[in-house]
Design a protein around this motif. Structure first.
Motif, short mmCIF file in Angstrom:
data_model
loop_
_atom_site.label_atom_id
_atom_site.label_comp_id
_atom_site.label_asym_id
_atom_site.label_seq_id
_atom_site.Cartn_x
_atom_site.Cartn_y
_atom_site.Cartn_z
N PRO A 51 0.83 -1.42 0.01
CA PRO A 51 -0.09 0.01 -0.11
C PRO A 51 0.80 1.25 0.05
O PRO A 51 0.36 2.47 -0.42
N SER A 52 2.02 1.24 0.30
CA SER A 52 2.84 2.55 0.37
C SER A 52 3.39 2.89 -1.05
O SER A 52 3.74 3.83 -1.22
N ASN A 53 3.60 1.65 -1.66
CA ASN A 53 4.21 2.10 -3.18
C ASN A 53 2.96 2.45 -4.08
O ASN A 53 1.88 2.17 -4.09
N ASP A 54 3.36 3.64 -4.73
CA ASP A 54 2.45 4.02 -5.87
C ASP A 54 2.37 3.01 -7.07
O ASP A 54 3.54 2.52 -7.46
N THR A 55 1.11 3.03 -7.77
CA THR A 55 1.06 2.24 -8.92
C THR A 55 1.82 2.54 -10.09
O THR A 55 2.28 2.11 -10.94
N TYR A 56 1.53 4.02 -10.00
CA TYR A 56 1.88 4.77 -11.18
C TYR A 56 2.88 5.79 -10.77
O TYR A 56 2.73 6.39 -9.70
N GLU A 57 3.82 6.14 -11.31
CA GLU A 57 4.85 6.92 -11.14
C GLU A 57 4.75 8.38 -11.98
O GLU A 57 4.32 8.26 -13.31
N THR A 58 4.65 9.43 -11.51
CA THR A 58 4.60 10.73 -12.34
C THR A 58 5.76 10.83 -13.54
O THR A 58 6.90 10.70 -12.90
N ILE A 59 5.46 11.07 -14.62
CA ILE A 59 6.44 11.46 -15.76
C ILE A 59 7.10 12.88 -15.57
O ILE A 59 6.14 13.67 -15.71
N ARG A 60 8.11 12.90 -15.87
CA ARG A 60 8.57 14.49 -15.50
C ARG A 60 8.44 14.93 -16.78
O ARG A 60 8.60 14.54 -17.86
N THR A 61 7.84 16.51 -16.84
CA THR A 61 7.41 17.04 -18.14
C THR A 61 8.39 18.19 -18.28
O THR A 61 7.90 19.13 -19.18
N ASP A 62 9.51 18.20 -17.76
CA ASP A 62 10.38 19.31 -18.13
C ASP A 62 10.91 18.95 -19.44
O ASP A 62 11.60 17.88 -19.76
N LYS A 63 10.43 19.88 -20.36
CA LYS A 63 10.96 19.68 -21.70
C LYS A 63 12.10 21.10 -22.11
O LYS A 63 11.62 22.35 -21.54
N LYS A 64 13.09 20.87 -22.80
CA LYS A 64 14.06 21.96 -23.10
C LYS A 64 13.66 22.52 -24.48
O LYS A 64 13.48 21.63 -25.39
N SER A 65 13.28 23.74 -24.74
CA SER A 65 12.84 24.17 -25.90
C SER A 65 13.85 24.28 -26.77
O SER A 65 15.13 24.77 -26.41
N ILE A 66 13.67 23.98 -28.06
CA ILE A 66 14.90 23.91 -29.12
C ILE A 66 14.78 25.25 -29.82
O ILE A 66 13.69 25.58 -30.35
N VAL A 67 15.71 26.27 -29.79
CA VAL A 67 15.41 27.64 -30.47
C VAL A 67 16.39 27.86 -31.53
O VAL A 67 17.75 27.42 -31.38
#
Length: 67
Positions: A51-67
């Motif tokens: 019960p202490s472990n999450d079933t799903y982990e959050t995906i990091r949404t940090d994206k570096k913008s390509i300029v």
């Protein structure tokens, strides 16, 4: 042509035997009460649920913008 009648007779006899065996199998399984499932307390399923472990982990949404 006579051999065809013999082979047909063997095939019919084989079909009757299989039908009788199938019906006996169905009758025996219908008379037995279904087995009740018992919960596994420490068998092969032990440790699968935490019960202490999450079933799903959050995906990091940090994206570096390509300029």
């Amino acid at each position: 042509m006579g051999i065809c009648y013999i082979l047909d007779g063997i095939l019919i006899f084989y079909g009757i035997i299989l039908t009788v065996l199938y019906c006996r199998l169905r009758m025996h399984s219908a008379t037995k009460p279904p087995a009740e499932k018992q919960p596994a307390e420490g068998g092969i399923y032990a440790g699968l649920y935490s019960p202490s472990n999450d079933t799903y982990e959050t995906i990091r949404t940090d994206k570096k913008s390509i300029v």
